[in-house]
Design a protein around this motif. Structure first.
Motif, PDB file in Angstrom:
ATOM      1  N   ASP A 190       0.841  -1.193   0.000  1.00 50.48           N
ATOM      2  CA  ASP A 190       0.000   0.000   0.000  1.00 50.48           C
ATOM      3  C   ASP A 190       0.876   1.243   0.000  1.00 50.48           C
ATOM      4  N   ARG A 235      -0.563  -0.577  -4.454  1.00 53.51           N
ATOM      5  CA  ARG A 235      -1.930  -0.064  -4.437  1.00 53.51           C
ATOM      6  C   ARG A 235      -1.887   1.325  -3.824  1.00 53.51           C
ATOM      7  N   LEU A 242      -3.372   4.227  -2.031  1.00 54.84           N
ATOM      8  CA  LEU A 242      -4.517   4.462  -1.172  1.00 54.84           C
ATOM      9  C   LEU A 242      -4.781   5.945  -0.919  1.00 54.84           C
ATOM     10  N   GLY A 274       3.307  -1.165   4.250  1.00 56.06           N
ATOM     11  CA  GLY A 274       2.830   0.075   3.662  1.00 56.06           C
ATOM     12  C   GLY A 274       3.930   1.106   3.641  1.00 56.06           C
TER      13      GLY A 274
END
Length: 404
Positions: free
Chosen positions: A3, A29, A31, A103
Motif C-alpha cells: 500500500d 496499491r 490508497l 505500507g
C-alpha cells in the motif's frame, strides 16, 4: 502488494513515482495522494487513473478539484477529498495499523511544510520513503524520536539512496536508516557528489548578474524550481550534508562533498580499510524512487543501466567554497545547535522566493542566509514548537534584512 500513500503527487518526485507504480502492475496499491493544488487537473487525473480512494489538497481547492473530476470521471465515484494542512498530515498517518514494511508513505513535498507529515508517517508505523529533505534538516532530532522501528526511513534523494545502498557493504550500526546491529562501525567517511549546477567554475563576479531563468536551467536534473535554484547555489548540497549527518549518524566533518559533473556516481562510502563503495547509474530519479517504494527489495527494469562497454570518462573535482559558501554554512549550522539547520532552511526558502520573483539578486540568497544564521541565538526548546518557532523567526528576519 504494498500500500502506498503519496504526498506531493503532482510534483517531479510524485509523477515519477506514479510512473514506477504504473510500470509494475500488481505490486502497489495507491490508497491516497496529496498535493498543494498547483495542478488540480493533473491531481484529478491521477486519482482517476490509479483509482485512489482518498485525496488531500489545499483548503481553497475543493471546488476546483470537484470540477476537474466531473470533467473526466464519466460517472466514476469521486474519492474522499480532505482539505487544508491537517488533511495532508492525516493522510500521511493513514496507514496506521499496517504490519511493518507492508505500507509506505512517500513524502515528496518540497519545503519545511513536510515536517509534520513526516512525523505522522513515522508515528503510524509505515515505512517512510523520504524525499522531503527539509523535514529532516529542520527536525532531525524529532524524527529520531518519532520512529516506530529501526530502519523505518528509506532515503529517496539520489545521493542518500546511494549511501544507503553502499552502506550495506559494511557494518554501520548507527543512523535512522539502519536496523539494530552490533559491532564497531567500519565507515570512515561519506562522500556526497554534486553536479556543480549550471554555474560550475563561475566567479563570484559572474554570479552577481545571474537571472532566475539561468538558475533554473540545471544541466543534468529535471527538478522543481526551489530545488533547482538550491542546486545552483549549492544550498541543496548543504541541506543534503545535514540530511546525511542525521540519517547515518555521521559527524558533518566526516562528510566530504566533491563535484562530479556527469552525475553517474551518486555518492560513495569510504571504509576503514581504505575501500570505497560507489553507487553508479545514469541520472534518473526513478531508481531511488523505486527503491524507496520497494525497499529492501529491488524492482525489475526501473532504469537503464550504465553502458559499460562504451567509452566514457567520469571526473571529480573540489567545489570552490569561496564562491559557493553554502556548504560551509551548512556545516556550521549542524554543528551549532539542533535549531540552526531550521534557521538556515527557512531563511533560504524566503530568499529563493524573493529571487524567483525578481525582488533580490542572486548573491543575496546565500549572503542573507549567512546573516540570519549569524544573528540566531539558539535558546529555544528542541521540540516541534521550538523548531517551528525557529523557522518563523528566520523567515521574519530574512524578510527584514531583504526589505521585502
Amino acid at each position: 502488494m504494498r500500500d502506498v500513500v503519496l504526498l506531493g503527487s503532482t510534483g517531479s518526485i510524485g509523477t515519477q513515482a506514479l510512473e514506477v507504480i504504473d510500470s509494475h502492475p500488481g505490486q502497489f496499491r495507491v490508497l491516497g495522494i496529496g498535493a498543494g493544488g498547483a495542478n488540480i487537473d493533473l491531481l484529478a487525473r491521477q486519482a482517476l487513473d490509479f483509482d485512489v480512494p482518498r485525496v488531500a489538497i489545499a483548503a481553497d481547492k475543493a471546488d476546483e478539484f470537484a470540477a476537474a473530476w466531473e470533467a473526466i470521471a464519466q460517472g466514476a465515484p469521486a474519492p474522499q477529498v480532505d482539505t487544508g494542512e491537517e488533511a495532508m498530515v492525516a493522510l500521511a498517518g493513514s496507514l496506521s495499523g499496517t504490519a511493518e514494511h507492508s505500507g509506505v508513505v512517500l513524502n515528496g513535498i518540497t519545503g519545511s511544510i513536510g515536517l509534520r507529515p513526516t512525523l505522522a508517517a513515522l508515528e503510524s508505523g509505515a515505512t517512510l520513503a523520504l524525499a522531503n529533505k527539509e523535514s529532516l534538516v529542520i527536525g532531525g532530532g524529532l524524527i529520531a524520536d518519532a520512529m516506530a522501528w529501526p530502519g523505518q526511513i528509506v532515503p529517496v534523494d539520489s545521493e542518500h539512496s546511494a549511501l544507503a545502498q553502499a552502506l550495506r557493504s559494511g557494518r554501520h550500526e548507527k543512523g535512522l536508516t539502519s536496523p539494530v546491529v552490533t559491532g564497531e562501525s567500519e565507515v570512515r567517511r561519506l562522500v556526497l557528489t554534486a553536479s556543480g549546477g549550471p554555474f560550475r567554475r563561475w566567479t563570484r563576479e559572474q554570479l552577481a548578474a545571474v537571472t532566475p531563468e539561468q538558475a533554473l536551467n540545471h544541466p543534468t536534473w529535471d527538478m522543481g524550481p526551489v530545488v533547482t535554484i538550491n542546486s545552483s547555489t549549492l544550498v541543496n548540497k548543504g541541506l543534503e550534508l545535514i540530511e546525511a549527518a542525521y540519517l547515518f549518524d555521521i559527524d558533518s566533518a566526516d562528510i566530504t562533498v566533491v563535484v562530479h559533473p556527469q552525475s553517474v556516481i551518486h555518492s560513495m562510502v569510504e571504509f576503514v580499510d581504505g575501500s570505497t563503495i560507489a553507487q553508479a547509474s545514469p541520472p534518473d530519479m526513478k531508481l531511488p524512487i523505486a527503491l524507496g517504494l520497494s525497499w529492501p527489495e529491488r524492482l525489475h527494469d526501473v532504469s537503464t543501466p550504465c553502458a559499460w562497454d562504451a567509452p566514457v570518462a567520469w571526473t571529480f573535482e573540489p567545489f570552490d567554497a569561496d564562491v559557493f559558501p553554502a556548504i560551509t554554512l551548512a556545516r556550521q549550522a549542524v554543528a551549532a545547535s539542533a535549531l540552526h539547520p531550521a534557521v538556515l532552511n527557512a531563511a533560504n526558502e524566503e530568499c529563493v522566493e524573493a529571487f524567483r520573483t525578481g525582488r533580490i539578486g542572486y548573491l543575496e540568497i546565500v549572503d542573507t542566509v549567512a546573516d540570519v544564521l549569524a544573528s540566531f541565538d539558539a535558546g529555544g526548546s528542541v521540540d516541534l514548537e521550538g523548531v517551528l518557532g525557529a523557522d518563523a523567526w528566520a523567515r521574519q528576519n530574512a524578510r527584514r534584512i531583504l526589505g521585502v
